[in-house]
Design a protein around this motif. Structure first.
Motif, PDB file in Angstrom:
ATOM      1  N   ARG A 146       0.831  -1.214   0.000  1.00 47.87           N
ATOM      2  CA  ARG A 146       0.000   0.000   0.000  1.00 47.87           C
ATOM      3  C   ARG A 146       0.860   1.256   0.000  1.00 47.87           C
ATOM      4  O   ARG A 146       0.542   2.238  -0.671  1.00 47.87           O
ATOM      5  N   ASN A 150       0.662   3.995  -2.859  1.00 50.28           N
ATOM      6  CA  ASN A 150       0.340   5.395  -2.567  1.00 50.28           C
ATOM      7  C   ASN A 150       1.436   6.345  -3.054  1.00 50.28           C
ATOM      8  O   ASN A 150       1.147   7.450  -3.515  1.00 50.28           O
ATOM      9  N   VAL A 153       0.904   6.631  -6.776  1.00 50.80           N
ATOM     10  CA  VAL A 153      -0.289   7.452  -7.021  1.00 50.80           C
ATOM     11  C   VAL A 153       0.038   8.927  -6.814  1.00 50.80           C
ATOM     12  O   VAL A 153      -0.374   9.778  -7.608  1.00 50.80           O
ATOM     13  N   MET A 154       0.811   9.235  -5.765  1.00 58.27           N
ATOM     14  CA  MET A 154       1.168  10.626  -5.508  1.00 58.27           C
ATOM     15  C   MET A 154       1.973  11.198  -6.679  1.00 58.27           C
ATOM     16  O   MET A 154       1.724  12.318  -7.128  1.00 58.27           O
ATOM     17  N   ASN A 157      -0.530  11.668  -9.639  1.00 57.42           N
ATOM     18  CA  ASN A 157      -1.475  12.756  -9.382  1.00 57.42           C
ATOM     19  C   ASN A 157      -0.783  14.120  -9.404  1.00 57.42           C
ATOM     20  O   ASN A 157      -1.353  15.099  -9.898  1.00 57.42           O
ATOM     21  N   PHE A 179      -6.081   7.089  -3.558  1.00 54.33           N
ATOM     22  CA  PHE A 179      -5.139   6.572  -2.572  1.00 54.33           C
ATOM     23  C   PHE A 179      -5.792   5.455  -1.780  1.00 54.33           C
ATOM     24  O   PHE A 179      -7.006   5.416  -1.633  1.00 54.33           O
ATOM     25  N   LYS A 181      -6.596   4.476   1.664  1.00 55.47           N
ATOM     26  CA  LYS A 181      -6.696   5.214   2.926  1.00 55.47           C
ATOM     27  C   LYS A 181      -7.081   4.278   4.049  1.00 55.47           C
ATOM     28  O   LYS A 181      -7.796   3.299   3.838  1.00 55.47           O
TER      29      LYS A 181
END
Length: 198
Positions: A146, A150, A153-154, A157, A179, A181
């Motif tokens: 995870r 993440n 993804v950051m 994005n 994300f 979460k």
């Protein structure tokens, strides 16, 4: 038109258009390729999370079968775990709904492990100890996956939202990724006083 003026027009045309070919086009290619690489990294990172979650899902039937014989009073918890695991197979893997359901399953499994402590025979069972170790290892792998997801993804994005790559992202319809979460139960502060009152 005389020859010197034609040469001058040609030279001016070359000087004006060269930057387009040698600066703008490579810049656009670099921006597009960067977005594609980031999107692919998100997909790759998600596949790591997905594999870890599937491995945990495969452990659940063994866990439920081992616990069922001992836990007559916790049948609803076992039923909830089994039902949620089955629902997860029907949900889009990269949806935020799936992420929420996975978090819910993590909470149910944690509650089950706490409940196991109330059954000394079950807690001491070799099979249960092995399952607990396997589940703990899977949770650690899921957590690491995870974090990697993440981070990917950051990066994606950020590229989608920042200039100049946001222009390419809009043109080629790059979408923001959700994300992973923590759910609300994971954010709750544990109450430790009960353990100190013994």
């Amino acid at each position: 038109m005389n020859k010197p003026i034609a040469y001058l027009i040609l030279i001016i045309a070359i000087v004006v258009t060269l930057p387009i070919f040698f600066i703008t086009i490579p810049l656009l290619i670099i921006l597009y390729n960067g977005l594609v690489k980031k999107r692919n990294h998100v997909a790759f990172s998600f596949s790591g999370v997905d594999v870890a979650l599937q491995n945990r899902g495969e452990l659940i039937p063994n866990l439920v079968a081992s616990v069922k014989a001992y836990m007559f009073h916790e049948k609803s918890t076992l039923h909830d775990i089994t039902a949620l695991r089955n629902k997860l197979l029907e949900v889009d893997p990269q949806s935020s709904k799936r992420f929420g359901m996975e978090n819910e399953l993590t909470g149910l499994l944690k509650n089950l492990m706490v409940t196991v402590e109330s059954y000394p025979d079950l807690k001491a069972s070799e099979n249960m100890l092995h399952l607990q170790r396997s589940l703990n290892e899977m949770e650690e792998k899921i957590s690491a996956s995870r974090r990697a997801y993440n981070a990917a993804v950051m990066n994606l994005n950020n590229a989608i939202e920042t200039f100049p790559s946001n222009v390419m992202a809009s043109v080629y319809n790059f979408k923001m990724s959700p994300f992973f979460k923590a759910d609300e139960s994971a954010r709750a502060v544990p109450i430790l006083k009960e353990g100190f009152n013994k």
